[in-house]
Design a protein around this motif. Structure first.
Motif, PDB file in Angstrom:
ATOM      1  N   VAL A   8       0.848  -1.199   0.000  1.00  0.00           N
ATOM      2  CA  VAL A   8       0.000   0.000   0.000  1.00  0.00           C
ATOM      3  C   VAL A   8       0.887   1.255   0.000  1.00  0.00           C
ATOM      4  O   VAL A   8       0.694   2.174  -0.804  1.00  0.00           O
ATOM      5  CB  VAL A   8      -0.940   0.018   1.230  1.00  0.00           C
ATOM      6  CG1 VAL A   8      -1.668   1.351   1.333  1.00  0.00           C
ATOM      7  CG2 VAL A   8      -1.933  -1.140   1.157  1.00  0.00           C
ATOM      8  N   ARG A   9       1.878   1.270   0.894  1.00  0.00           N
ATOM      9  CA  ARG A   9       2.775   2.426   0.982  1.00  0.00           C
ATOM     10  C   ARG A   9       3.484   2.689  -0.352  1.00  0.00           C
ATOM     11  O   ARG A   9       3.556   3.832  -0.818  1.00  0.00           O
ATOM     12  CB  ARG A   9       3.812   2.164   2.082  1.00  0.00           C
ATOM     13  CG  ARG A   9       4.853   3.248   2.217  1.00  0.00           C
ATOM     14  CD  ARG A   9       6.072   2.749   2.948  1.00  0.00           C
ATOM     15  NE  ARG A   9       6.682   1.626   2.234  1.00  0.00           N
ATOM     16  CZ  ARG A   9       7.711   0.915   2.684  1.00  0.00           C
ATOM     17  NH1 ARG A   9       8.216   1.175   3.859  1.00  0.00           N
ATOM     18  NH2 ARG A   9       8.221  -0.071   1.969  1.00  0.00           N
ATOM     19  N   ASP A  10       3.979   1.627  -0.990  1.00  0.00           N
ATOM     20  CA  ASP A  10       4.693   1.800  -2.261  1.00  0.00           C
ATOM     21  C   ASP A  10       3.758   2.299  -3.354  1.00  0.00           C
ATOM     22  O   ASP A  10       4.140   3.129  -4.184  1.00  0.00           O
ATOM     23  CB  ASP A  10       5.338   0.472  -2.693  1.00  0.00           C
ATOM     24  CG  ASP A  10       6.430   0.051  -1.732  1.00  0.00           C
ATOM     25  OD1 ASP A  10       6.844   0.882  -0.882  1.00  0.00           O
ATOM     26  OD2 ASP A  10       6.880  -1.110  -1.803  1.00  0.00           O
ATOM     27  N   HIS A  11       2.530   1.794  -3.340  1.00  0.00           N
ATOM     28  CA  HIS A  11       1.553   2.221  -4.350  1.00  0.00           C
ATOM     29  C   HIS A  11       1.198   3.699  -4.164  1.00  0.00           C
ATOM     30  O   HIS A  11       1.176   4.469  -5.127  1.00  0.00           O
ATOM     31  CB  HIS A  11       0.303   1.347  -4.267  1.00  0.00           C
ATOM     32  CG  HIS A  11      -0.771   1.771  -5.204  1.00  0.00           C
ATOM     33  ND1 HIS A  11      -0.661   1.612  -6.570  1.00  0.00           N
ATOM     34  CD2 HIS A  11      -1.955   2.401  -4.988  1.00  0.00           C
ATOM     35  CE1 HIS A  11      -1.736   2.117  -7.151  1.00  0.00           C
ATOM     36  NE2 HIS A  11      -2.538   2.593  -6.212  1.00  0.00           N
ATOM     37  N   VAL A  12       0.944   4.088  -2.910  1.00  0.00           N
ATOM     38  CA  VAL A  12       0.585   5.481  -2.636  1.00  0.00           C
ATOM     39  C   VAL A  12       1.747   6.407  -3.025  1.00  0.00           C
ATOM     40  O   VAL A  12       1.527   7.502  -3.561  1.00  0.00           O
ATOM     41  CB  VAL A  12       0.205   5.666  -1.144  1.00  0.00           C
ATOM     42  CG1 VAL A  12       0.006   7.133  -0.810  1.00  0.00           C
ATOM     43  CG2 VAL A  12      -1.046   4.872  -0.808  1.00  0.00           C
ATOM     44  N   TYR A  13       2.969   5.945  -2.794  1.00  0.00           N
ATOM     45  CA  TYR A  13       4.149   6.739  -3.175  1.00  0.00           C
ATOM     46  C   TYR A  13       4.173   6.981  -4.682  1.00  0.00           C
ATOM     47  O   TYR A  13       4.386   8.113  -5.140  1.00  0.00           O
ATOM     48  CB  TYR A  13       5.401   5.992  -2.714  1.00  0.00           C
ATOM     49  CG  TYR A  13       6.723   6.658  -3.058  1.00  0.00           C
ATOM     50  CD1 TYR A  13       7.084   7.879  -2.486  1.00  0.00           C
ATOM     51  CD2 TYR A  13       7.624   6.042  -3.922  1.00  0.00           C
ATOM     52  CE1 TYR A  13       8.303   8.473  -2.783  1.00  0.00           C
ATOM     53  CE2 TYR A  13       8.845   6.621  -4.220  1.00  0.00           C
ATOM     54  CZ  TYR A  13       9.186   7.838  -3.650  1.00  0.00           C
ATOM     55  OH  TYR A  13      10.394   8.418  -3.949  1.00  0.00           O
ATOM     56  N   GLN A  14       3.918   5.929  -5.444  1.00  0.00           N
ATOM     57  CA  GLN A  14       3.882   6.064  -6.913  1.00  0.00           C
ATOM     58  C   GLN A  14       2.803   7.056  -7.345  1.00  0.00           C
ATOM     59  O   GLN A  14       3.050   7.931  -8.170  1.00  0.00           O
ATOM     60  CB  GLN A  14       3.568   4.708  -7.577  1.00  0.00           C
ATOM     61  CG  GLN A  14       4.548   3.604  -7.257  1.00  0.00           C
ATOM     62  CD  GLN A  14       5.663   3.494  -8.288  1.00  0.00           C
ATOM     63  OE1 GLN A  14       5.657   4.199  -9.290  1.00  0.00           O
ATOM     64  NE2 GLN A  14       6.626   2.627  -8.033  1.00  0.00           N
ATOM     65  N   VAL A  15       1.600   6.895  -6.775  1.00  0.00           N
ATOM     66  CA  VAL A  15       0.485   7.779  -7.125  1.00  0.00           C
ATOM     67  C   VAL A  15       0.835   9.217  -6.767  1.00  0.00           C
ATOM     68  O   VAL A  15       0.617  10.149  -7.548  1.00  0.00           O
ATOM     69  CB  VAL A  15      -0.807   7.335  -6.402  1.00  0.00           C
ATOM     70  CG1 VAL A  15      -1.920   8.360  -6.579  1.00  0.00           C
ATOM     71  CG2 VAL A  15      -1.256   5.965  -6.910  1.00  0.00           C
ATOM     72  N   ALA A  16       1.401   9.408  -5.570  1.00  0.00           N
ATOM     73  CA  ALA A  16       1.742  10.765  -5.115  1.00  0.00           C
ATOM     74  C   ALA A  16       2.758  11.409  -6.063  1.00  0.00           C
ATOM     75  O   ALA A  16       2.622  12.579  -6.426  1.00  0.00           O
ATOM     76  CB  ALA A  16       2.290  10.720  -3.692  1.00  0.00           C
ATOM     77  N   LEU A  17       3.758  10.634  -6.487  1.00  0.00           N
ATOM     78  CA  LEU A  17       4.776  11.208  -7.380  1.00  0.00           C
ATOM     79  C   LEU A  17       4.189  11.497  -8.753  1.00  0.00           C
ATOM     80  O   LEU A  17       4.530  12.505  -9.382  1.00  0.00           O
ATOM     81  CB  LEU A  17       5.984  10.281  -7.503  1.00  0.00           C
ATOM     82  CG  LEU A  17       6.872  10.120  -6.272  1.00  0.00           C
ATOM     83  CD1 LEU A  17       8.236   9.593  -6.671  1.00  0.00           C
ATOM     84  CD2 LEU A  17       7.015  11.404  -5.483  1.00  0.00           C
ATOM     85  N   ASP A  18       3.301  10.628  -9.217  1.00  0.00           N
ATOM     86  CA  ASP A  18       2.708  10.853 -10.541  1.00  0.00           C
ATOM     87  C   ASP A  18       1.907  12.153 -10.578  1.00  0.00           C
ATOM     88  O   ASP A  18       1.778  12.779 -11.621  1.00  0.00           O
ATOM     89  CB  ASP A  18       1.835   9.658 -10.950  1.00  0.00           C
ATOM     90  CG  ASP A  18       2.697   8.444 -11.298  1.00  0.00           C
ATOM     91  OD1 ASP A  18       3.907   8.632 -11.520  1.00  0.00           O
ATOM     92  OD2 ASP A  18       2.163   7.315 -11.328  1.00  0.00           O
ATOM     93  N   GLU A  19       1.379  12.569  -9.431  1.00  0.00           N
ATOM     94  CA  GLU A  19       0.604  13.816  -9.372  1.00  0.00           C
ATOM     95  C   GLU A  19       1.482  15.056  -9.335  1.00  0.00           C
ATOM     96  O   GLU A  19       0.996  16.161  -9.528  1.00  0.00           O
ATOM     97  CB  GLU A  19      -0.279  13.816  -8.120  1.00  0.00           C
ATOM     98  CG  GLU A  19      -1.530  12.995  -8.270  1.00  0.00           C
ATOM     99  CD  GLU A  19      -2.452  13.151  -7.079  1.00  0.00           C
ATOM    100  OE1 GLU A  19      -2.153  13.958  -6.168  1.00  0.00           O
ATOM    101  OE2 GLU A  19      -3.470  12.446  -7.058  1.00  0.00           O
ATOM    102  N   GLN A  20       2.758  14.858  -9.021  1.00  0.00           N
ATOM    103  CA  GLN A  20       3.664  16.006  -8.889  1.00  0.00           C
ATOM    104  C   GLN A  20       4.156  16.453 -10.263  1.00  0.00           C
ATOM    105  O   GLN A  20       4.189  15.661 -11.204  1.00  0.00           O
ATOM    106  CB  GLN A  20       4.864  15.597  -8.026  1.00  0.00           C
ATOM    107  CG  GLN A  20       4.515  15.315  -6.592  1.00  0.00           C
ATOM    108  CD  GLN A  20       4.303  16.589  -5.787  1.00  0.00           C
ATOM    109  OE1 GLN A  20       5.038  17.550  -5.935  1.00  0.00           O
ATOM    110  NE2 GLN A  20       3.285  16.594  -4.942  1.00  0.00           N
ATOM    111  N   SER A  21       4.577  17.731 -10.344  1.00  0.00           N
ATOM    112  CA  SER A  21       5.111  18.166 -11.635  1.00  0.00           C
ATOM    113  C   SER A  21       6.565  17.712 -11.783  1.00  0.00           C
ATOM    114  O   SER A  21       7.297  17.531 -10.812  1.00  0.00           O
ATOM    115  CB  SER A  21       4.967  19.677 -11.804  1.00  0.00           C
ATOM    116  OG  SER A  21       5.360  20.327 -10.646  1.00  0.00           O
ATOM    117  N   PHE A  22       6.920  17.507 -13.034  1.00  0.00           N
ATOM    118  CA  PHE A  22       8.246  17.024 -13.407  1.00  0.00           C
ATOM    119  C   PHE A  22       9.272  18.136 -13.170  1.00  0.00           C
ATOM    120  O   PHE A  22       9.011  19.302 -13.428  1.00  0.00           O
ATOM    121  CB  PHE A  22       8.197  16.659 -14.897  1.00  0.00           C
ATOM    122  CG  PHE A  22       9.482  16.149 -15.455  1.00  0.00           C
ATOM    123  CD1 PHE A  22       9.902  14.851 -15.217  1.00  0.00           C
ATOM    124  CD2 PHE A  22      10.277  16.976 -16.244  1.00  0.00           C
ATOM    125  CE1 PHE A  22      11.093  14.379 -15.749  1.00  0.00           C
ATOM    126  CE2 PHE A  22      11.476  16.508 -16.782  1.00  0.00           C
ATOM    127  CZ  PHE A  22      11.869  15.212 -16.530  1.00  0.00           C
TER     128      PHE A  22
END
Ligand SMILES: *[C@@H]1O[C@H](CO)[C@@H](O)[C@H](O)[C@H]1NC(C)=O
Length: 201
Positions: free
Chosen positions: A66-80
């Motif tokens: 769960v933690r790893d998945h949320v991390y991926q989602v959180a980063l995908d929402e951030q700007s490059f």
């Protein structure tokens, strides 16, 4: 003047959820492991130390996903942010981190990886081969490298911030866990020595 919010979208709910799950996991397993050590809470609920430890292992593994998945989602929402985009270094870090994590799980087994010592399931002898000849805590540092690797792979400054959080949390966890588990093994050595002393030489 540049500020953190120029590089990281601090208002993102996913970022906060990610920060929360990163903090929650090591706090959770330390509290549960101490409760097991002091009161045998999981041993009682699951009718034996092995069952209790397997339950804890499954739970820690699941909340890790769960933690790893949320991390991926959180980063995908951030700007490059281009300077953080270092996919080769990120890939190498992720691969090396995964080698450390997986090889330490392989060397320790399920109960050795997931706090079996707190259940009284002790290793026969300290594991000193790879990856424990590289670092005393391959699980924690390998996991930290994985977080950093993903941040660099995706080019997200927020990932650096969350990796720093992982690092600090694991560092504190080690200060808290290492002396405690060392004492569990020292106690066994004292008991073995006592038994040995009782026998005729
Ligand atoms: C750790 O052990 C492995 C396997 O035995 C060996 O190949 C490696 O060179 C060792 N690393 C260090 C830093 O001693």
């Amino acid at each position: 003047m540049a500020s953190l919010s120029d590089f990281v979208d601090l208002s993102s709910p996913a970022l906060l959820v990610s920060a929360a799950t990163i903090a929650f996991n090591p706090i959770f397993w330390n509290i549960v492991a101490r409760a097991e050590y002091n009161n045998h809470i999981l041993t009682r609920i699951f009718g034996g130390p092995y069952n209790g430890c397997y339950f804890l292992a499954f739970t820690i593994f699941a909340i890790g996903i769960v933690r790893d998945h949320v991390y991926q989602v959180a980063l995908d929402e951030q700007s490059f942010y281009a300077p953080v985009h270092q996919p080769i270094i990120g890939g190498i870090l992720f691969a090396s981190g995964s080698v450390l994590v997986l090889s330490s799980m392989w060397a320790l087994g399920v109960t050795g990886t997931y706090l079996g010592d707190y259940f009284g399931i002790l290793m026969d002898a300290p594991v000193t081969g790879f990856p424990f000849n590289v670092t005393g805590s391959p699980m924690y540092w390998g996991s930290t490298m994985n977080f950093l690797g993903v941040a660099l792979w995706k080019g997200k400054a927020a990932g650096l911030l969350l990796t720093a959080e992982v690092f600090v949390l694991y560092w504190f966890a080690l200060q808290w866990e290492d002396p405690f588990t060392a004492e569990i093994y020292a106690k066994r050595e004292r008991e073995r020595a006592k038994k040995q002393g009782g026998k005729k030489q």
